[in-house]
Scaffold this motif. Structure first.
Motif, PDB file in Angstrom:
ATOM      1  N   SER A   2       7.679   8.822   7.427  1.00 14.95           N
ATOM      2  CA  SER A   2       7.286   7.761   6.679  1.00 14.95           C
ATOM      3  C   SER A   2       6.055   7.410   7.421  1.00 14.95           C
ATOM      4  N   ASN A   5       1.693   3.105   4.390  1.00 15.73           N
ATOM      5  CA  ASN A   5       1.084   3.079   3.214  1.00 15.73           C
ATOM      6  C   ASN A   5      -0.051   2.162   2.742  1.00 15.73           C
ATOM      7  N   LYS A   6      -1.236   2.408   1.898  1.00 17.74           N
ATOM      8  CA  LYS A   6      -1.923   1.449   1.253  1.00 17.74           C
ATOM      9  C   LYS A   6      -1.372   0.506   0.394  1.00 17.74           C
TER      10      LYS A   6
END
Length: 164
Positions: A2, A5-6
């Motif tokens: 993982s 994220n953006k």
């Protein structure tokens, strides 16, 4: 595996509600925006980066898995496709009056593969995403000039970030 994220981009738009308790009222609704498509080739490159396989091997394995699942479903099998969900055969059938002859070649149409998505895989958890408001660019009119009167809500002071 993982990675951070953006934020998911969104724009705000107005629309008039047609049904329900807010029927006839104008409401503001968020819509995903600023999305980019990741090509299959790029996807294979990204997967290969985290494995001992090269890009071509990843591409071959993914294509082989998809083709094999398609062949199995075409033979009437239901395929558990792991985290993605379940693939199963389906089709449409025309109705035939009782007493008339049913001909599968004529009355069964649109054979297809249905994907029943794995609900836990396709549901993002609130802690996995954040949001960023994007101000839409003004649309150009017929003369190439920005159109007047379009709504352009301003960005909130926190730049629209919510969550992480």
């Amino acid at each position: 595996m993982s990675k951070k994220n953006k934020p998911l981009g969104y724009t705000l738009g107005e629309r008039k509600v047609g049904i329900g308790p807010n029927k006839g009222k104008v409401v503001i609704q968020a819509t995903p925006s600023g999305r980019h498509r990741v090509s299959f080739e790029r996807f294979c490159e990204l997967v290969a980066k985290d494995t001992t396989l090269n890009y071509m091997e990843v591409q071959s394995v993914l294509n082989l898995a998809a083709d094999m699942a398609r062949d199995l479903v075409a033979n009437g099998d239901i395929v558990d496709f792991g985290r993605l969900g379940t693939l199963s055969p389906s089709f449409k059938s025309k109705v035939v009056l009782q007493g008339s002859e049913f001909n599968a070649n004529i009355h069964i149409t649109e054979p297809r593969i249905n994907l029943r998505p794995n609900s836990t895989y396709f549901r993002l958890l609130p802690e996995e995403v954040s949001y960023e408001r994007i101000i839409p660019k003004p649309k150009k009119g017929k003369a190439g000039k920005p159109q007047e009167g379009g709504s352009s809500p301003t960005t909130p002071p926190d730049n629209g970030h919510i969550g992480l």
